[in-house]
Design a protein around this motif. Structure first.
Motif, short mmCIF file in Angstrom:
data_model
loop_
_atom_site.label_atom_id
_atom_site.label_comp_id
_atom_site.label_asym_id
_atom_site.label_seq_id
_atom_site.Cartn_x
_atom_site.Cartn_y
_atom_site.Cartn_z
N ARG A 142 31.47 -18.86 -23.76
CA ARG A 142 31.17 -19.91 -22.76
C ARG A 142 31.36 -19.39 -21.34
NH1 ARG A 142 34.28 -23.33 -26.04
NH2 ARG A 142 35.98 -23.22 -24.52
N ALA A 143 32.26 -18.43 -21.17
CA ALA A 143 32.52 -17.88 -19.83
C ALA A 143 31.42 -16.92 -19.38
CB ALA A 143 33.87 -17.17 -19.81
N GLY A 144 30.48 -16.62 -20.28
CA GLY A 144 29.36 -15.76 -19.92
C GLY A 144 29.56 -14.30 -20.25
N ALA A 145 30.65 -13.96 -20.94
CA ALA A 145 30.89 -12.57 -21.35
C ALA A 145 30.38 -12.36 -22.77
CB ALA A 145 32.37 -12.24 -21.28
N ARG A 146 29.96 -11.16 -23.08
CA ARG A 146 29.51 -10.84 -24.45
C ARG A 146 30.74 -10.44 -25.27
NH1 ARG A 146 24.67 -8.36 -26.60
NH2 ARG A 146 24.55 -9.13 -28.76
N PRO A 147 31.04 -11.14 -26.36
CA PRO A 147 32.17 -10.74 -27.21
C PRO A 147 31.81 -9.51 -28.04
CG PRO A 147 31.59 -13.08 -27.50
CD PRO A 147 30.44 -12.41 -26.82
N VAL A 179 28.58 -8.83 -30.34
CA VAL A 179 28.38 -7.48 -30.88
C VAL A 179 29.41 -7.29 -31.98
CG1 VAL A 179 28.42 -5.02 -30.37
CG2 VAL A 179 27.61 -6.64 -28.63
N LEU A 180 28.98 -6.89 -33.16
CA LEU A 180 29.89 -6.72 -34.29
C LEU A 180 30.05 -5.24 -34.64
CD1 LEU A 180 31.63 -7.90 -36.58
CD2 LEU A 180 29.55 -7.93 -37.99
N VAL A 181 31.29 -4.79 -34.66
CA VAL A 181 31.62 -3.46 -35.17
C VAL A 181 32.21 -3.68 -36.55
CG1 VAL A 181 32.96 -1.36 -34.80
CG2 VAL A 181 32.04 -2.62 -32.84
N ASP A 182 31.41 -3.44 -37.58
CA ASP A 182 31.85 -3.73 -38.96
C ASP A 182 32.68 -2.55 -39.48
OD1 ASP A 182 32.23 -4.98 -41.36
OD2 ASP A 182 30.12 -5.42 -41.70
N TYR A 183 33.86 -2.46 -38.94
CA TYR A 183 34.80 -1.37 -39.23
C TYR A 183 35.05 -1.21 -40.73
CZ TYR A 183 39.38 1.00 -38.31
OH TYR A 183 40.45 1.85 -38.25
N TRP A 184 35.03 -2.31 -41.46
CA TRP A 184 35.27 -2.29 -42.90
C TRP A 184 34.30 -1.36 -43.62
CZ3 TRP A 184 32.56 -3.79 -47.32
CH2 TRP A 184 33.32 -3.94 -48.49
N CYS A 185 33.09 -1.17 -43.05
CA CYS A 185 32.04 -0.38 -43.70
C CYS A 185 32.15 1.12 -43.43
CB CYS A 185 30.66 -0.86 -43.24
SG CYS A 185 30.27 -2.55 -43.72
N PHE A 186 33.07 1.55 -42.57
CA PHE A 186 33.14 2.95 -42.18
C PHE A 186 33.93 3.74 -43.22
CE2 PHE A 186 32.98 1.33 -37.52
CZ PHE A 186 31.64 1.02 -37.68
N ASP A 187 33.22 4.25 -44.23
CA ASP A 187 33.88 4.86 -45.38
C ASP A 187 34.75 6.06 -45.03
OD1 ASP A 187 32.69 3.02 -47.04
OD2 ASP A 187 31.02 4.33 -47.60
#
Length: 275
Positions: free
Chosen positions: A108-113, A151-159
């Protein structure tokens, strides 16, 4: 295009495990490495890091979110909840509602999470019950990322993080190689050209059953027991710490130079205050 990146969270984002006395709080971490590369892309990029080790999600919400948004960021990275997952009494439903409210506030503040799932850290069977809680956490984070265009960093997938060499001696925090590797992933996902080359450590050979049991016993005694002891006493390793980069800096000016200037300013403030 330049912007202002603010990092909030706990030890994961503060940089614990990437030990370096030249940087504030004695650590460097993946977020500093990302900020440095952003500054190389455009020297106008600015960076602040409010993360402090051991903070739980409600503390990050109460102590960091509004402070971060007051800096008018364009990008806010958030990892919160890891310390809560280690507490079996945590209500995961309530925890993730609090997490979503934080992400919504940032958006809502206009920043990209910029959000992260959690990795299934290769720990002792002592921590196996935590995996299901981590999977639930990750499912919620993925849904929340879609909902708020994060933006999603799917850390769980980093084998590659199944490699012990990417973890510090406590097995809960990344090693310098782990932080560097994660920074490269984050930059790739952000679409930022960078000069980081992941350096994966060589795998250790099989140590034998007796040596392995001895290593497990040492780990439990040196890291796990003290950690739960602190929890029982309601103290944390972050109680006396301040944010590493509380005000925006320009990484293009040199992170070590900025850290030295920050130390000198702190010394001057203490000296003048004591006079």
């Amino acid at each position: 295009m330049a912007g202002r990146y603010v990092a909030i969270g706990d030890s994961f984002t503060e940089g614990v495990g990437d030990w370096n006395k030249s940087f504030p709080n004695g650590v460097r971490g993946w977020a500093d490495r990302v900020a440095k590369q952003l500054g190389r892309q455009d020297p106008r990029w600015e960076y602040a890091n409010l993360a402090i080790r051991s903070k739980r999600l409600h503390q990050i919400r109460d102590e960091q979110v509004e402070r971060a948004l007051a800096l008018k960021p364009t990008l806010v990275s958030l990892y919160a909840g890891g310390n809560d997952i280690l507490e079996l009494r945590t209500d995961m439903g309530a925890l993730m509602r609090e997490y979503e409210a934080m992400v919504a506030r940032i958006a809502r503040a206009g920043a990209r999470p910029l959000l992260f799932t959690g990795f299934d850290i290769p720990l002792s069977p002592v921590f196996e019950p935590m995996k299901r809680r981590n999977w639930l956490y990750n499912d919620h984070v993925r849904r929340i990322a879609r909902t708020y265009d994060a933006v999603l960093v799917d850390y769980w997938c980093f084998d590659e993080y199944s490699d012990p060499g990417l973890w510090d001696a406590d097995r809960l925090h990344m090693s310098p190689a782990g932080h560097r590797n994660l920074a490269a992933h984050v930059l790739r996902i952000l679409g930022v050209d960078h000069s980081l080359t992941p350096r994966l450590p060589e795998r250790e050979g099989y140590a034998g059953l007796v040596a392995g049991l001895r290593r497990e016993t040492t780990w439990l005694g040196e890291w796990v027991v003290p950690m739960f002891g602190r929890r029982l006493r309601r103290i944390t390793l972050g109680d006396e710490l301040q944010p590493r980069w509380p005000e925006p800096v320009r990484p293009a000016d040199g992170m070590k130079r900025l850290a030295r200037a920050q130390r000198e300013a702190s010394v001057r403030a203490r000296t003048s205050g004591g006079g």
